[in-house]
Design an enzyme around this catalytic site. Sequence first.
Site, PDB file in Angstrom:
ATOM      1  N   ASP A  42       5.140 -20.647 -17.159  1.00  0.00           N
ATOM      2  CA  ASP A  42       4.716 -20.727 -16.167  1.00  0.00           C
ATOM      3  C   ASP A  42       3.911 -22.118 -16.518  1.00  0.00           C
ATOM      4  O   ASP A  42       4.243 -23.196 -15.109  1.00  0.00           O
ATOM      5  CB  ASP A  42       3.128 -19.810 -16.020  1.00  0.00           C
ATOM      6  CG  ASP A  42       3.450 -18.318 -15.943  1.00  0.00           C
ATOM      7  OD1 ASP A  42       4.836 -18.087 -16.001  1.00  0.00           O
ATOM      8  OD2 ASP A  42       2.557 -17.732 -15.774  1.00  0.00           O
ATOM      9  N   SER A  87      34.422   2.763  -6.560  1.00  0.00           N
ATOM     10  CA  SER A  87      33.895   3.616  -6.903  1.00  0.00           C
ATOM     11  C   SER A  87      34.149   4.866  -7.852  1.00  0.00           C
ATOM     12  O   SER A  87      35.344   4.179  -7.986  1.00  0.00           O
ATOM     13  CB  SER A  87      32.740   4.337  -5.870  1.00  0.00           C
ATOM     14  OG  SER A  87      34.249   4.941  -5.143  1.00  0.00           O
ATOM     15  N   GLU A 118      29.779   4.491 -21.305  1.00  0.00           N
ATOM     16  CA  GLU A 118      28.138   3.833 -21.496  1.00  0.00           C
ATOM     17  C   GLU A 118      27.788   4.383 -20.819  1.00  0.00           C
ATOM     18  O   GLU A 118      28.099   5.079 -19.865  1.00  0.00           O
ATOM     19  CB  GLU A 118      28.963   2.457 -20.002  1.00  0.00           C
ATOM     20  CG  GLU A 118      29.504   1.545 -20.939  1.00  0.00           C
ATOM     21  CD  GLU A 118      30.746   0.162 -19.973  1.00  0.00           C
ATOM     22  OE1 GLU A 118      30.049   0.240 -18.089  1.00  0.00           O
ATOM     23  OE2 GLU A 118      30.999  -0.490 -19.866  1.00  0.00           O
ATOM     24  N   LYS A 120      25.276   5.793 -17.694  1.00  0.00           N
ATOM     25  CA  LYS A 120      25.118   5.267 -15.923  1.00  0.00           C
ATOM     26  C   LYS A 120      23.944   5.033 -15.260  1.00  0.00           C
ATOM     27  O   LYS A 120      23.141   5.795 -14.511  1.00  0.00           O
ATOM     28  CB  LYS A 120      26.135   6.572 -14.947  1.00  0.00           C
ATOM     29  CG  LYS A 120      26.857   6.069 -13.946  1.00  0.00           C
ATOM     30  CD  LYS A 120      27.372   6.967 -13.147  1.00  0.00           C
ATOM     31  CE  LYS A 120      28.337   6.683 -11.736  1.00  0.00           C
ATOM     32  NZ  LYS A 120      26.723   6.382 -10.647  1.00  0.00           N
ATOM     33  N   GLU A 179      24.560  -3.765 -12.659  1.00  0.00           N
ATOM     34  CA  GLU A 179      23.822  -3.114 -11.816  1.00  0.00           C
ATOM     35  C   GLU A 179      22.414  -3.575 -12.147  1.00  0.00           C
ATOM     36  O   GLU A 179      21.508  -3.767 -13.039  1.00  0.00           O
ATOM     37  CB  GLU A 179      23.457  -2.315 -12.309  1.00  0.00           C
ATOM     38  CG  GLU A 179      23.224  -0.037 -11.719  1.00  0.00           C
ATOM     39  CD  GLU A 179      24.473   0.325 -10.585  1.00  0.00           C
ATOM     40  OE1 GLU A 179      25.600  -0.845 -10.834  1.00  0.00           O
ATOM     41  OE2 GLU A 179      23.892   0.720 -10.433  1.00  0.00           O
ATOM     42  N   CYS A 412      -9.895  16.367  10.466  1.00  0.00           N
ATOM     43  CA  CYS A 412      -9.897  16.988   9.471  1.00  0.00           C
ATOM     44  C   CYS A 412      -9.485  18.167   8.789  1.00  0.00           C
ATOM     45  O   CYS A 412     -10.283  18.757   9.987  1.00  0.00           O
ATOM     46  CB  CYS A 412     -11.271  16.112   8.608  1.00  0.00           C
ATOM     47  SG  CYS A 412     -11.710  16.777   7.071  1.00  0.00           S
ATOM     48  N   CYS A 415     -13.661  19.332   7.700  1.00  0.00           N
ATOM     49  CA  CYS A 415     -14.911  19.610   8.160  1.00  0.00           C
ATOM     50  C   CYS A 415     -14.231  19.198   9.490  1.00  0.00           C
ATOM     51  O   CYS A 415     -15.424  19.188  10.682  1.00  0.00           O
ATOM     52  CB  CYS A 415     -15.615  18.198   7.489  1.00  0.00           C
ATOM     53  SG  CYS A 415     -14.890  16.264   8.470  1.00  0.00           S
ATOM     54  N   CYS A 435     -17.686  15.253   4.056  1.00  0.00           N
ATOM     55  CA  CYS A 435     -16.946  16.286   4.289  1.00  0.00           C
ATOM     56  C   CYS A 435     -17.038  17.515   3.011  1.00  0.00           C
ATOM     57  O   CYS A 435     -17.085  16.688   2.550  1.00  0.00           O
ATOM     58  CB  CYS A 435     -15.840  15.684   4.638  1.00  0.00           C
ATOM     59  SG  CYS A 435     -14.389  16.988   4.616  1.00  0.00           S
TER      60      CYS A 435
END
Length: 675
Positions: A42, A87, A118, A120, A179, A412, A415, A435
């Site tokens: 950083d 695809s 591999e 997926k 990916e 609610c 209650c 409640c």
Amino acid sequence: MASQKVSPAIQKRVDALREKLREHDYRYYVLARPSISDEQYDKLMRELLELEQAYPSLAAPDSPSVRVGGEPTKEFPTVTHGAAMLSLSNTYNEEEVLDFDRRVKSLLGKEPYRYVCELKFDGVAISLVYEKGVLARGATRGDGTQGDDVTQNLKTIRSIPLRLVKEKKGLEDIEVRGEVFMERGEFQKMNEERELAGEKVFINPRNSAAGTLKLQDSKVVAQRPLKFFSYYLRPEKVKLTSHYENLKLLKEFGFPVNEHARLCKNIDEVIEYWKEWEERREDLPYDIDGVVVKVDSLRQQDRLGATAKSPRWAIAFKFTARKKETVLKDIVVQVGRIGTITPVAELEPVFVGGSTVSRATLHNEDYIKELDIRIGDTVVVEKGGDVIPKVSAVVKDKRKSGTKPFQMPRTCPECGSKISRPDEEANYYCNNTECPAQVKARIEHFAHRGAMDIEGLGEAVVEQLVGLKFVYNYADLYDLQKKKSKLEGLERWGEKSVQNLLDGIEESKKKPFARVLFAIGIRHVGAGVAQLLVRHFLSIDKLMKASKEDIDDIPGVGPQIAESVAEFFEDKHNRAIVERLRKAGVQMEEKISKAAKSSPVFGKSFVLTGGLETMTREEAKEQILALGGSVGSGVSKTTDYVIVGEGAGSKLDKAKKLGIKMIDEKEFKKLLGTK
Ligand code: IVH
């Protein structure tokens, strides 16, 4: 401000900083062998950012400073892919895979061939274009022909090289595909934080990765834990020969390549690979939904070609789904200890991923709206790696007519008081602290194993005691002694069981202060935060006197927690209950022995992974706490030591990555001073 002239010394420093940051990104994200701490990284980054700001002429598209994100984008330009992003056709069983192999064999005639298997990855496919070795453009798959230009966002992913780390002749202009994904643990952590903050939760790691890539503010993208695996390389000019060799090349260029890819001589080895990963998929820190099988030779890939949708040289071999369809019978709402109203799906029971599921959380109103979940719908129930069942989709085709969008109740269910949803939050709350559902949930939390660990005080007993008005709050538990004979007369109770309960309550007075602080149920104060607070303030009196700023200053504690702690102790009612606990003899301060103060464990944070030989994890934890150390559940950069036992898991990898000190049981006992 007129841009200043850049002296050679400055230019040199900027070059050196960029070089160093590039190397550290590569070491951290690709080799998983960092050589500096996050703080040091950083610091280098800050110096670079400051110099680039002072000398705008130094800006460069491949400077590591782009990792922190830049100006928000209004719209993502559309880009056309050089070659369509196809695809894969899916197969689900051995028969279909053998069919695929037969087709390959017959199309290739007599030629021998091999496969690469591999994993997926269940993420988002992207394409990266490098020109002269520098990342020029990154895009989503889109419809396969055209996608969105999300270069700015992709540049924040530190495992994606901004320029190739190694030059090879003819391979300066390439396209790389792969990916983008999120690890399950990181996803869960992010979602938990979002849920606590009342923000919208993501459905699964894949949705979360996809949503993140489409964010307009790359600075936000930079904060999200996105990762990348590459699995495809296409050079502009030269012809390469083998996919497996390409994976090696990608690695040399500085791309992360998944280590589990395997060259297989025949289809039997492919099926072996699939079986192995079907078994082992839970061991991975990220989701996979099958394996991908590719013909290795690129020349043969060309010969086999593709249909309009998918190549003939590859298939996806999917795992048996951990999802099933079922009918959503009803949506009920539950009330938590701070009044959070959580909608829960009541399902027609289904057997999925090894167990029968009849209920699943629906998180909050927005989640239901986003998926448009309606009572009566056929829904998909999915079990993720965390094994908590989720309703992940609605099968709209099967929706019956007459269903209506779900409406959150206005009152609610326990209650009857009005419920409300604060601005910016995703949750509704019941604001009635009396409640009965909240009263019960608070006592259950107090008695829970991770809190005061009161044996015999489970859900049913709490329900009974509250129902009979024997207790209204957890401080009342310590007065139960006086009602002993009344208790003994109750249904399902006898002398012995009452004594056991009272003994359990008595025993809880010995629990250390950190557990008490967790048990009293301050919003956002989990067991870990309670430890941090105790280590810092040592007693409830000091904590109650602390300002929001004092609390916020503690590393690991944020403004939200500070706000919530302060709010809790401002409440007269809460202060009175704390006083009663104190009077009853519950621990309200951390007792620090002389031994603890001089112990090397004091003030240090530990994480345990794997089993120990001479003590249980619980015992190890108690001993650390007794010496003024703290114990976390996950490894982070604030962890001081990771104690590595038998069968250590993924925490070990994380510790290695972050460069955290790892010790074995023997060294741990030395620290404790017991050996
Ligand atoms: S190769 C033509 N390899 O699966 C082959 N794809 O249905 C292109 N995917 O869009 C893809 N892991 O998002 C390939 N190891 C892997 C993969 C993988 C996941 C995804 C990718 C692609 C989809 C294809």
